[in-house]
Design a protein around this motif. Structure first.
Motif, PDB file in Angstrom:
ATOM      1  N   TYR A  99       1.093  -8.375   4.152  1.00 16.66           N
ATOM      2  CA  TYR A  99       0.244  -9.357   4.819  1.00 16.66           C
ATOM      3  C   TYR A  99      -0.686  -8.609   5.778  1.00 16.66           C
ATOM      4  CZ  TYR A  99       2.787 -13.400   3.070  1.00 16.66           C
ATOM      5  OH  TYR A  99       3.329 -14.370   2.255  1.00 16.66           O
ATOM      6  N   THR A 100      -1.983  -8.890   5.666  1.00 19.09           N
ATOM      7  CA  THR A 100      -2.990  -8.237   6.501  1.00 19.09           C
ATOM      8  C   THR A 100      -3.713  -9.294   7.325  1.00 19.09           C
ATOM      9  OG1 THR A 100      -3.295  -6.506   4.847  1.00 19.09           O
ATOM     10  CG2 THR A 100      -5.022  -6.742   6.512  1.00 19.09           C
ATOM     11  N   MET A 101      -3.919  -9.017   8.603  1.00 16.01           N
ATOM     12  CA  MET A 101      -4.505 -10.016   9.494  1.00 16.01           C
ATOM     13  C   MET A 101      -5.497  -9.383  10.461  1.00 16.01           C
ATOM     14  SD  MET A 101      -0.753 -10.382  10.945  1.00 16.01           S
ATOM     15  CE  MET A 101      -0.335 -10.085   9.219  1.00 16.01           C
ATOM     16  N   GLN A 102      -6.399 -10.217  10.967  1.00 18.97           N
ATOM     17  CA  GLN A 102      -7.345  -9.818  12.006  1.00 18.97           C
ATOM     18  C   GLN A 102      -7.019 -10.616  13.259  1.00 18.97           C
ATOM     19  OE1 GLN A 102     -10.178  -7.601  12.541  1.00 18.97           O
ATOM     20  NE2 GLN A 102      -9.608  -8.396  14.537  1.00 18.97           N
ATOM     21  N   GLU A 103      -6.558  -9.941  14.298  1.00 14.72           N
ATOM     22  CA  GLU A 103      -6.139 -10.635  15.516  1.00 14.72           C
ATOM     23  C   GLU A 103      -7.326 -11.210  16.272  1.00 14.72           C
ATOM     24  OE1 GLU A 103      -1.985  -8.866  17.024  1.00 14.72           O
ATOM     25  OE2 GLU A 103      -3.690  -7.579  17.458  1.00 14.72           O
ATOM     26  N   ARG A 104      -7.060 -12.305  16.946  1.00 21.68           N
ATOM     27  CA  ARG A 104      -8.060 -12.906  17.818  1.00 21.68           C
ATOM     28  C   ARG A 104      -8.056 -12.199  19.172  1.00 21.68           C
ATOM     29  NH1 ARG A 104      -7.579 -19.512  17.240  1.00 21.68           N
ATOM     30  NH2 ARG A 104      -7.982 -19.647  15.011  1.00 21.68           N
ATOM     31  N   TRP A 105      -9.026 -12.596  19.987  1.00 19.56           N
ATOM     32  CA  TRP A 105      -9.010 -12.217  21.396  1.00 19.56           C
ATOM     33  C   TRP A 105      -8.092 -13.203  22.110  1.00 19.56           C
ATOM     34  CZ3 TRP A 105     -10.749  -8.076  23.948  1.00 19.56           C
ATOM     35  CH2 TRP A 105     -10.837  -8.150  25.348  1.00 19.56           C
ATOM     36  N   TYR A 106      -7.142 -12.693  22.905  1.00 19.30           N
ATOM     37  CA  TYR A 106      -6.082 -13.552  23.431  1.00 19.30           C
ATOM     38  C   TYR A 106      -6.250 -13.941  24.894  1.00 19.30           C
ATOM     39  CZ  TYR A 106      -3.724 -12.292  19.118  1.00 19.30           C
ATOM     40  OH  TYR A 106      -3.406 -12.115  17.791  1.00 19.30           O
ATOM     41  N   LEU A 107      -7.201 -13.351  25.598  1.00 21.04           N
ATOM     42  CA  LEU A 107      -7.437 -13.714  26.991  1.00 21.04           C
ATOM     43  C   LEU A 107      -8.683 -14.581  27.066  1.00 21.04           C
ATOM     44  CD1 LEU A 107      -6.611 -13.449  29.960  1.00 21.04           C
ATOM     45  CD2 LEU A 107      -8.062 -11.402  30.097  1.00 21.04           C
ATOM     46  N   TYR A 108      -8.523 -15.831  27.515  1.00 23.26           N
ATOM     47  CA  TYR A 108      -9.621 -16.786  27.529  1.00 23.26           C
ATOM     48  C   TYR A 108      -9.944 -17.176  28.977  1.00 23.26           C
ATOM     49  CZ  TYR A 108      -8.211 -17.437  22.641  1.00 23.26           C
ATOM     50  OH  TYR A 108      -7.862 -17.234  21.328  1.00 23.26           O
ATOM     51  N   PRO A 109     -10.844 -16.483  29.647  1.00 22.37           N
ATOM     52  CA  PRO A 109     -11.307 -16.943  30.956  1.00 22.37           C
ATOM     53  C   PRO A 109     -12.463 -17.923  30.748  1.00 22.37           C
ATOM     54  CG  PRO A 109     -12.149 -14.748  30.516  1.00 22.37           C
ATOM     55  CD  PRO A 109     -11.398 -15.183  29.288  1.00 22.37           C
ATOM     56  N   ILE A 110     -12.138 -19.185  30.538  1.00 25.12           N
ATOM     57  CA  ILE A 110     -13.142 -20.180  30.161  1.00 25.12           C
ATOM     58  C   ILE A 110     -13.683 -20.871  31.414  1.00 25.12           C
ATOM     59  CG2 ILE A 110     -13.593 -22.238  28.791  1.00 25.12           C
ATOM     60  CD1 ILE A 110     -11.180 -21.455  27.074  1.00 25.12           C
ATOM     61  N   PRO A 111     -14.965 -20.750  31.718  1.00 25.72           N
ATOM     62  CA  PRO A 111     -15.525 -21.477  32.863  1.00 25.72           C
ATOM     63  C   PRO A 111     -15.436 -22.988  32.632  1.00 25.72           C
ATOM     64  CG  PRO A 111     -17.023 -19.766  32.082  1.00 25.72           C
ATOM     65  CD  PRO A 111     -15.967 -19.921  31.039  1.00 25.72           C
ATOM     66  N   ILE A 112     -15.135 -23.708  33.677  1.00 30.37           N
ATOM     67  CA  ILE A 112     -15.083 -25.171  33.618  1.00 30.37           C
ATOM     68  C   ILE A 112     -16.394 -25.726  34.146  1.00 30.37           C
ATOM     69  CG2 ILE A 112     -13.934 -27.251  34.468  1.00 30.37           C
ATOM     70  CD1 ILE A 112     -11.379 -25.583  34.757  1.00 30.37           C
ATOM     71  N   LEU A 113     -17.110 -26.399  33.316  1.00 26.91           N
ATOM     72  CA  LEU A 113     -18.308 -27.132  33.707  1.00 26.91           C
ATOM     73  C   LEU A 113     -18.335 -28.367  32.814  1.00 26.91           C
ATOM     74  CD1 LEU A 113     -20.797 -27.245  35.515  1.00 26.91           C
ATOM     75  CD2 LEU A 113     -22.087 -26.102  33.691  1.00 26.91           C
ATOM     76  N   GLU A 114     -17.682 -29.417  33.276  1.00 35.43           N
ATOM     77  CA  GLU A 114     -17.509 -30.591  32.430  1.00 35.43           C
ATOM     78  C   GLU A 114     -17.683 -31.862  33.238  1.00 35.43           C
ATOM     79  OE1 GLU A 114     -12.637 -30.778  32.591  1.00 35.43           O
ATOM     80  OE2 GLU A 114     -13.592 -29.591  31.023  1.00 35.43           O
ATOM     81  N   LEU A 115     -17.848 -32.937  32.526  1.00 32.07           N
ATOM     82  CA  LEU A 115     -18.074 -34.239  33.140  1.00 32.07           C
ATOM     83  C   LEU A 115     -16.751 -34.846  33.570  1.00 32.07           C
ATOM     84  CD1 LEU A 115     -20.640 -35.492  30.496  1.00 32.07           C
ATOM     85  CD2 LEU A 115     -21.101 -34.322  32.655  1.00 32.07           C
ATOM     86  N   ALA A 116     -16.787 -35.629  34.636  1.00 28.14           N
ATOM     87  CA  ALA A 116     -15.560 -36.189  35.198  1.00 28.14           C
ATOM     88  C   ALA A 116     -15.136 -37.476  34.505  1.00 28.14           C
ATOM     89  CB  ALA A 116     -15.757 -36.455  36.698  1.00 28.14           C
ATOM     90  N   ASP A 117     -15.855 -37.912  33.486  1.00 31.40           N
ATOM     91  CA  ASP A 117     -15.530 -39.168  32.813  1.00 31.40           C
ATOM     92  C   ASP A 117     -14.757 -38.921  31.525  1.00 31.40           C
ATOM     93  OD1 ASP A 117     -17.059 -41.394  34.376  1.00 31.40           O
ATOM     94  OD2 ASP A 117     -18.431 -39.702  34.254  1.00 31.40           O
ATOM     95  N   ARG A 118     -14.322 -40.022  30.878  1.00 32.25           N
ATOM     96  CA  ARG A 118     -13.475 -39.924  29.685  1.00 32.25           C
ATOM     97  C   ARG A 118     -14.178 -39.236  28.536  1.00 32.25           C
ATOM     98  NH1 ARG A 118     -13.116 -44.388  27.408  1.00 32.25           N
ATOM     99  NH2 ARG A 118     -14.725 -45.448  28.619  1.00 32.25           N
ATOM    100  N   ASN A 119     -15.474 -39.433  28.402  1.00 28.13           N
ATOM    101  CA  ASN A 119     -16.250 -38.798  27.343  1.00 28.13           C
ATOM    102  C   ASN A 119     -17.718 -38.742  27.771  1.00 28.13           C
ATOM    103  OD1 ASN A 119     -17.503 -41.405  26.488  1.00 28.13           O
ATOM    104  ND2 ASN A 119     -15.425 -41.877  25.801  1.00 28.13           N
ATOM    105  N   PHE A 120     -18.525 -38.066  26.948  1.00 30.26           N
ATOM    106  CA  PHE A 120     -19.931 -37.856  27.301  1.00 30.26           C
ATOM    107  C   PHE A 120     -20.680 -39.167  27.446  1.00 30.26           C
ATOM    108  CE2 PHE A 120     -24.346 -37.354  25.833  1.00 30.26           C
ATOM    109  CZ  PHE A 120     -24.817 -36.490  26.818  1.00 30.26           C
ATOM    110  N   ASN A 121     -20.426 -40.108  26.553  1.00 28.01           N
ATOM    111  CA  ASN A 121     -21.168 -41.372  26.594  1.00 28.01           C
ATOM    112  C   ASN A 121     -20.773 -42.223  27.792  1.00 28.01           C
ATOM    113  OD1 ASN A 121     -21.026 -40.532  23.541  1.00 28.01           O
ATOM    114  ND2 ASN A 121     -22.835 -41.829  23.780  1.00 28.01           N
ATOM    115  N   ALA A 122     -19.495 -42.136  28.230  1.00 26.63           N
ATOM    116  CA  ALA A 122     -19.083 -42.853  29.437  1.00 26.63           C
ATOM    117  C   ALA A 122     -19.810 -42.286  30.659  1.00 26.63           C
ATOM    118  CB  ALA A 122     -17.578 -42.753  29.612  1.00 26.63           C
TER     119      ALA A 122
END
Length: 463
Positions: A99-122
């Motif tokens: 079995y041969t595989m290509q590993e992912r990048w495992y450290l995810y420093p994801i910036p948070i910039l998101e809306l405070a509502d349930r979804n975009f349309n709300a």
């Protein structure tokens, strides 16, 4: 498509397919060896524990390729690798598997910039630019090469969160028992203190915070495989609202209570037989849970909740796929607080009703959809990026047509919310985009039973 991309696409298909150096000439073969390549970080025992066979097992040669492919999918569904392929050779009835595989990048420093509502349309309905959260969500997957996960979320802005989590899939030598620990603290400048006409009503406090929640949880998980898990989760919760919220809605925690503490025990089980966990096309998914919530210091009425979900994914033809499923919930209690009266509009949603919430003690939801594969590139290489964990980008685009229906039963807070105790129905069509690191983006146009129509943007698989 440019010729160089087309050539790369053809080669990638061969790379992810099967290579038979020497097929078996006997009716039953014996697994002589299993080798793993490309798992520089991931420990061998983590991957070998997922396989349904081991060295010395006998397998009918007519089933050999199917068994090897099923196990390739099991390794792929760990979501630790971009690609997983296999080759095998058979010499005098003895099989050597690689079995041969290509590993992912495992450290995810994801910036948070998101809306405070349930979804975009709300959020778009308010267009309030102060309702934005920011911070960082740090996830370390495959910690120590053992498929462990460490989660840290530091969030400021409209809603403040601090979350810490640690998941260990194996704490036993048999690789069958794991644990999941979590701590969370939530504070917000505003609170959804009631619902009228199935629209959330918010209260923003000038001084202090109207809501503060803290929780501690721990789960013991029995893990038969990446596809079959069951466990017991215990958690402690402490919640507090301001006196202004209790004045606006005395039923928020009932009886004008401003704070409550409770313990929750939950038994859960999941059987995930989907071909792909991020965007499934074939297979099935089942989950069920029963929980009991016990309030401390007479701050609430105990209740029991049961929920279940089943979805089937099937292939109709070369490029057409069909999804059908249902989920439901029962909440059994003598008295119900507004804060617990959650049914549709959050985790469970009828598409077309993104701008509404429908409370209730019980609900049932049905969904179905047909997808057509417009484009699927297994791996498109970006030459400008040298890191192999990022320079191969899979892209898939599906056209989807769907219908949803649901019913939420509410005998407590239904007087001002006409969508409760009523059949809800919606349908539409859309485009789904799927790319690497399990990113799914949905752009859908819907029409619901109330006559509302519009475009909606979402970021996960619908069912």
């Amino acid at each position: 498509m440019q010729p160089r991309y087309f050539l790369f696409f053809i080669l990638s298909l061969f790379c992810t397919g099967l290579v038979h150096a020497m097929p078996c000439a006997v009716s039953v073969a014996v697994i002589d060896s299993v080798s793993l390549n490309g798992n520089d970080i991931t420990k061998n025992q983590v991957l070998l524990a997922e396989l349904t066979f081991k060295v010395g097992d006998s397998i009918a040669t007519s089933d050999l390729e199917q068994v090897l492919e099923q196990n390739r999918k099991r390794i792929s569904n760990l979501r630790l690798f971009h690609e997983v392929s296999y080759t095998y050779t058979c010499t005098e009835g003895r099989v050597a598997v690689v079995y041969t595989m290509q590993e992912r990048w495992y450290l995810y420093p994801i910036p948070i910039l998101e809306l405070a509502d349930r979804n975009f349309n709300a959020w778009l309905e308010k267009k309030d630019y102060s309702r934005i959260d920011y911070g960082i969500n740090l996830v370390r997957r495959n910690f120590r090469g053992r498929n462990e996960e460490v989660r840290v979320r530091l969030q400021q802005g409209f809603n403040k969160r601090l979350e810490l989590g640690y998941r260990v899939p194996y704490i036993s030598r048999t690789h069958k028992v794991g644990i999941d620990l979590g701590v969370a603290d939530y504070r917000s400048r505003t609170i959804n203190y009631t619902v009228r006409n199935n629209k959330q009503r918010f209260f923003e406090q000038q001084n202090g915070l109207p809501i503060h929640r803290t929780s501690f949880s721990g789960a013991v998980i029995r893990r038969q495989s990446v596809e079959r898990q069951e466990g017991l989760r215990l958690s402690y919760h402490q919640e507090k609202i301001s006196d202004s919220v209790a004045y606006l809605n005395p039923d928020y925690y009932r009886d004008n209570i401003e704070q409550r503490q409770y313990l929750r025990a939950e038994l859960f089980k999941a059987i995930n037989l989907r071909n792909n966990f991020a965007y499934p096309l074939t297979g099935s998914y089942f989950e069920a849970a029963v929980s009991h919530t016990l309030f401390l210091n007479q701050t609430g009425s105990a209740f029991t909740a049961l929920r279940a979900k089943y979805v089937n994914y099937s292939k109709l033809s070369e490029k057409f796929y069909y999804t059908v499923g249902a989920e439901g919930q029962l909440r059994l209690a003598k008295r119900h607080a507004f804060a617990d009266n959650i049914a549709l509009g959050y985790r469970a949603l009828v598409r077309g009703y993104e701008l509404y919430v429908v409370g209730g003690q019980h609900y049932a939801l049905f969904k179905q959809g047909v997808s057509y594969e417009l484009l699927k590139l297994e791996s498109m290489r970006v030459k400008q990026i040298k890191n192999p964990k990022f320079n191969r980008i899979p892209i898939a685009i599906y056209m989807n047509a769907f219908t949803d229906a649901a019913y939420a039963a509410d005998k407590v807070y239904n007087q001002e919310n006409p969508l409760a105790n009523r059949l809800l129905a919606g349908g539409g069509f859309g485009l789904h985009f799927v790319t690497f690191y399990d990113i799914v983006l949905r752009l859908e146009y819907t029409l619901n039973r109330e006559g509302d129509r519009g475009f909606y943007l979402n970021g996960r698989f619908p069912f």
